[in-house]
Design a protein around this motif. Structure first.
Motif, PDB file in Angstrom:
ATOM      1  N   PHE A  80      -7.119 -17.232   4.221  1.00  0.00           N
ATOM      2  CA  PHE A  80      -6.604 -17.438   2.982  1.00  0.00           C
ATOM      3  C   PHE A  80      -6.156 -18.853   2.761  1.00  0.00           C
ATOM      4  O   PHE A  80      -5.574 -19.189   3.556  1.00  0.00           O
ATOM      5  N   SER A  81      -6.489 -19.456   1.724  1.00  0.00           N
ATOM      6  CA  SER A  81      -5.692 -20.851   1.490  1.00  0.00           C
ATOM      7  C   SER A  81      -5.155 -20.600  -0.021  1.00  0.00           C
ATOM      8  O   SER A  81      -5.785 -20.067  -0.977  1.00  0.00           O
ATOM      9  N   GLY A  82      -4.108 -21.422  -0.154  1.00  0.00           N
ATOM     10  CA  GLY A  82      -3.452 -21.403  -1.346  1.00  0.00           C
ATOM     11  C   GLY A  82      -2.045 -21.960  -1.313  1.00  0.00           C
ATOM     12  O   GLY A  82      -1.803 -22.668  -0.527  1.00  0.00           O
ATOM     13  N   ARG A  83      -0.975 -21.391  -2.242  1.00  0.00           N
ATOM     14  CA  ARG A  83       0.439 -21.720  -2.008  1.00  0.00           C
ATOM     15  C   ARG A  83       1.348 -20.837  -1.644  1.00  0.00           C
ATOM     16  O   ARG A  83       1.115 -19.483  -1.822  1.00  0.00           O
ATOM     17  N   GLN A  84       2.379 -21.254  -0.817  1.00  0.00           N
ATOM     18  CA  GLN A  84       3.560 -20.252  -0.555  1.00  0.00           C
ATOM     19  C   GLN A  84       4.897 -21.136  -0.728  1.00  0.00           C
ATOM     20  O   GLN A  84       5.058 -22.320   0.042  1.00  0.00           O
ATOM     21  N   GLY A  85       5.691 -20.696  -1.549  1.00  0.00           N
ATOM     22  CA  GLY A  85       6.838 -21.623  -1.582  1.00  0.00           C
ATOM     23  C   GLY A  85       6.724 -22.901  -2.247  1.00  0.00           C
ATOM     24  O   GLY A  85       7.327 -23.931  -1.667  1.00  0.00           O
ATOM     25  N   PHE A  91      -4.421 -19.831   6.432  1.00  0.00           N
ATOM     26  CA  PHE A  91      -4.166 -18.901   7.500  1.00  0.00           C
ATOM     27  C   PHE A  91      -5.225 -17.865   7.731  1.00  0.00           C
ATOM     28  O   PHE A  91      -5.695 -17.585   6.781  1.00  0.00           O
ATOM     29  N   GLY A  92      -5.236 -17.243   8.679  1.00  0.00           N
ATOM     30  CA  GLY A  92      -6.140 -16.086   9.044  1.00  0.00           C
ATOM     31  C   GLY A  92      -5.708 -14.942   8.862  1.00  0.00           C
ATOM     32  O   GLY A  92      -4.266 -14.779   8.785  1.00  0.00           O
ATOM     33  N   PHE A  93      -6.121 -13.785   8.508  1.00  0.00           N
ATOM     34  CA  PHE A  93      -5.575 -12.374   8.355  1.00  0.00           C
ATOM     35  C   PHE A  93      -6.641 -11.469   8.894  1.00  0.00           C
ATOM     36  O   PHE A  93      -7.934 -11.786   8.708  1.00  0.00           O
ATOM     37  N   ALA A  94      -6.259 -10.462   9.212  1.00  0.00           N
ATOM     38  CA  ALA A  94      -6.930  -9.206   9.346  1.00  0.00           C
ATOM     39  C   ALA A  94      -6.144  -8.029   8.599  1.00  0.00           C
ATOM     40  O   ALA A  94      -4.972  -7.801   8.612  1.00  0.00           O
ATOM     41  N   ASP A  95      -6.909  -7.382   7.788  1.00  0.00           N
ATOM     42  CA  ASP A  95      -6.629  -5.959   7.092  1.00  0.00           C
ATOM     43  C   ASP A  95      -7.266  -4.994   7.321  1.00  0.00           C
ATOM     44  O   ASP A  95      -8.298  -5.038   7.392  1.00  0.00           O
ATOM     45  N   ILE A  96      -6.623  -3.633   7.397  1.00  0.00           N
ATOM     46  CA  ILE A  96      -7.211  -2.475   7.424  1.00  0.00           C
ATOM     47  C   ILE A  96      -6.973  -1.744   6.311  1.00  0.00           C
ATOM     48  O   ILE A  96      -5.837  -1.499   5.564  1.00  0.00           O
ATOM     49  N   HIS A  97      -7.935  -1.374   5.520  1.00  0.00           N
ATOM     50  CA  HIS A  97      -8.011  -0.277   4.286  1.00  0.00           C
ATOM     51  C   HIS A  97      -8.443   0.952   4.763  1.00  0.00           C
ATOM     52  O   HIS A  97      -9.404   1.287   5.295  1.00  0.00           O
ATOM     53  N   GLU A  98      -7.466   2.107   4.501  1.00  0.00           N
ATOM     54  CA  GLU A  98      -7.818   3.381   4.623  1.00  0.00           C
ATOM     55  C   GLU A  98      -8.225   4.218   3.381  1.00  0.00           C
ATOM     56  O   GLU A  98      -7.325   4.279   2.267  1.00  0.00           O
ATOM     57  N   PHE A  99      -9.185   4.758   3.348  1.00  0.00           N
ATOM     58  CA  PHE A  99      -9.400   5.576   1.998  1.00  0.00           C
ATOM     59  C   PHE A  99      -9.391   7.117   2.024  1.00  0.00           C
ATOM     60  O   PHE A  99      -9.511   7.655   3.242  1.00  0.00           O
ATOM     61  N   GLU A 100      -9.109   7.704   1.022  1.00  0.00           N
ATOM     62  CA  GLU A 100      -9.277   8.996   0.541  1.00  0.00           C
ATOM     63  C   GLU A 100      -9.475   9.334  -0.682  1.00  0.00           C
ATOM     64  O   GLU A 100      -9.127   8.651  -1.603  1.00  0.00           O
ATOM     65  N   ASP A 101     -10.597  10.386  -1.044  1.00  0.00           N
ATOM     66  CA  ASP A 101     -11.050  10.537  -2.200  1.00  0.00           C
ATOM     67  C   ASP A 101     -11.442   9.197  -3.019  1.00  0.00           C
ATOM     68  O   ASP A 101     -11.162   9.143  -4.375  1.00  0.00           O
ATOM     69  N   GLY A 102     -11.898   8.224  -2.485  1.00  0.00           N
ATOM     70  CA  GLY A 102     -12.580   6.819  -3.146  1.00  0.00           C
ATOM     71  C   GLY A 102     -11.549   5.952  -3.280  1.00  0.00           C
ATOM     72  O   GLY A 102     -11.800   5.012  -4.228  1.00  0.00           O
ATOM     73  N   ARG A 107      -2.801   0.695   3.101  1.00  0.00           N
ATOM     74  CA  ARG A 107      -3.430  -0.751   3.713  1.00  0.00           C
ATOM     75  C   ARG A 107      -2.427  -1.437   4.547  1.00  0.00           C
ATOM     76  O   ARG A 107      -1.271  -1.286   4.629  1.00  0.00           O
ATOM     77  N   TYR A 108      -2.773  -1.940   5.552  1.00  0.00           N
ATOM     78  CA  TYR A 108      -2.090  -2.657   6.708  1.00  0.00           C
ATOM     79  C   TYR A 108      -2.572  -4.211   6.603  1.00  0.00           C
ATOM     80  O   TYR A 108      -3.946  -4.501   6.629  1.00  0.00           O
ATOM     81  N   SER A 109      -1.887  -5.257   6.524  1.00  0.00           N
ATOM     82  CA  SER A 109      -2.043  -6.641   6.641  1.00  0.00           C
ATOM     83  C   SER A 109      -1.258  -7.238   7.915  1.00  0.00           C
ATOM     84  O   SER A 109      -0.412  -7.264   8.304  1.00  0.00           O
ATOM     85  N   PHE A 110      -2.033  -8.171   8.387  1.00  0.00           N
ATOM     86  CA  PHE A 110      -1.606  -8.960   9.582  1.00  0.00           C
ATOM     87  C   PHE A 110      -2.089 -10.227   9.557  1.00  0.00           C
ATOM     88  O   PHE A 110      -3.373 -10.895   9.353  1.00  0.00           O
ATOM     89  N   THR A 111      -1.189 -11.250   9.783  1.00  0.00           N
ATOM     90  CA  THR A 111      -1.436 -12.460   9.637  1.00  0.00           C
ATOM     91  C   THR A 111      -0.390 -13.178  10.750  1.00  0.00           C
ATOM     92  O   THR A 111       0.345 -12.624  11.241  1.00  0.00           O
ATOM     93  N   ASP A 112      -0.853 -14.686  10.864  1.00  0.00           N
ATOM     94  CA  ASP A 112       0.304 -15.472  11.830  1.00  0.00           C
ATOM     95  C   ASP A 112       1.506 -15.980  11.103  1.00  0.00           C
ATOM     96  O   ASP A 112       2.008 -16.706  11.476  1.00  0.00           O
ATOM     97  N   ARG A 113       1.782 -15.577   9.724  1.00  0.00           N
ATOM     98  CA  ARG A 113       2.939 -16.044   9.147  1.00  0.00           C
ATOM     99  C   ARG A 113       3.881 -15.060   9.043  1.00  0.00           C
ATOM    100  O   ARG A 113       3.524 -13.682   9.085  1.00  0.00           O
ATOM    101  N   ASP A 114       5.152 -15.280   8.767  1.00  0.00           N
ATOM    102  CA  ASP A 114       6.345 -14.332   8.721  1.00  0.00           C
ATOM    103  C   ASP A 114       6.387 -13.599   7.693  1.00  0.00           C
ATOM    104  O   ASP A 114       6.438 -12.316   7.808  1.00  0.00           O
TER     105      ASP A 114
END
Length: 116
Positions: A80-85, A91-102, A107-114
């Motif tokens: 992701f690149s953009g603005r914060q504050g 920074f890099g990210f890893a996301d997990i998305h779990e589906f039910e009925d489409g 959703r879980y997000s993991f980054t190296d930012r607080d």
């Protein structure tokens, strides 16, 4: 109905375009969104409020590098690149998305930012 990978790829396009009505429609009514060290976001209404008022990131874009599909679970690695504050961030990210009925139900997000 789109397959889960297409839905997840569309998610990143919608968040970058700030199209929150369309984005929230991708999620189940009882969605849970978890980010380490932060309170979970539970339900579509809370998710909409987060994206419209509480998300600390703006003016940014996601670049998806890898997508791994395991049935109804989609894992994504990207940057992701953009603005914060008011500052430029990247920074890099890893996301997990779990589906039910489409729809995305968890959703879980993991980054190296607080906080994201």
């Amino acid at each position: 109905m789109d397959d889960p990978e297409s839905v997840v790829r569309r998610y990143y396009d919608l968040v970058d375009a700030e199209r929150y009505d369309d984005l929230v429609a991708l999620f189940a009514e009882d969605v849970s969104y978890e980010r380490p060290g932060q309170d979970p976001i539970d339900g579509r209404d809370a998710l909409r409020t987060f994206y419209e008022e509480g998300r600390p990131l703006d003016e940014g874009s996601h670049e998806v590098h890898d997508v791994v599909v395991d049935g109804e679970t989609i894992a994504v690695r990207g940057t992701f690149s953009g603005r914060q504050g008011g500052e430029r961030v990247g920074f890099g990210f890893a996301d997990i998305h779990e589906f039910e009925d489409g729809a995305i139900v968890r959703r879980y997000s993991f980054t190296d930012r607080d906080e994201v």
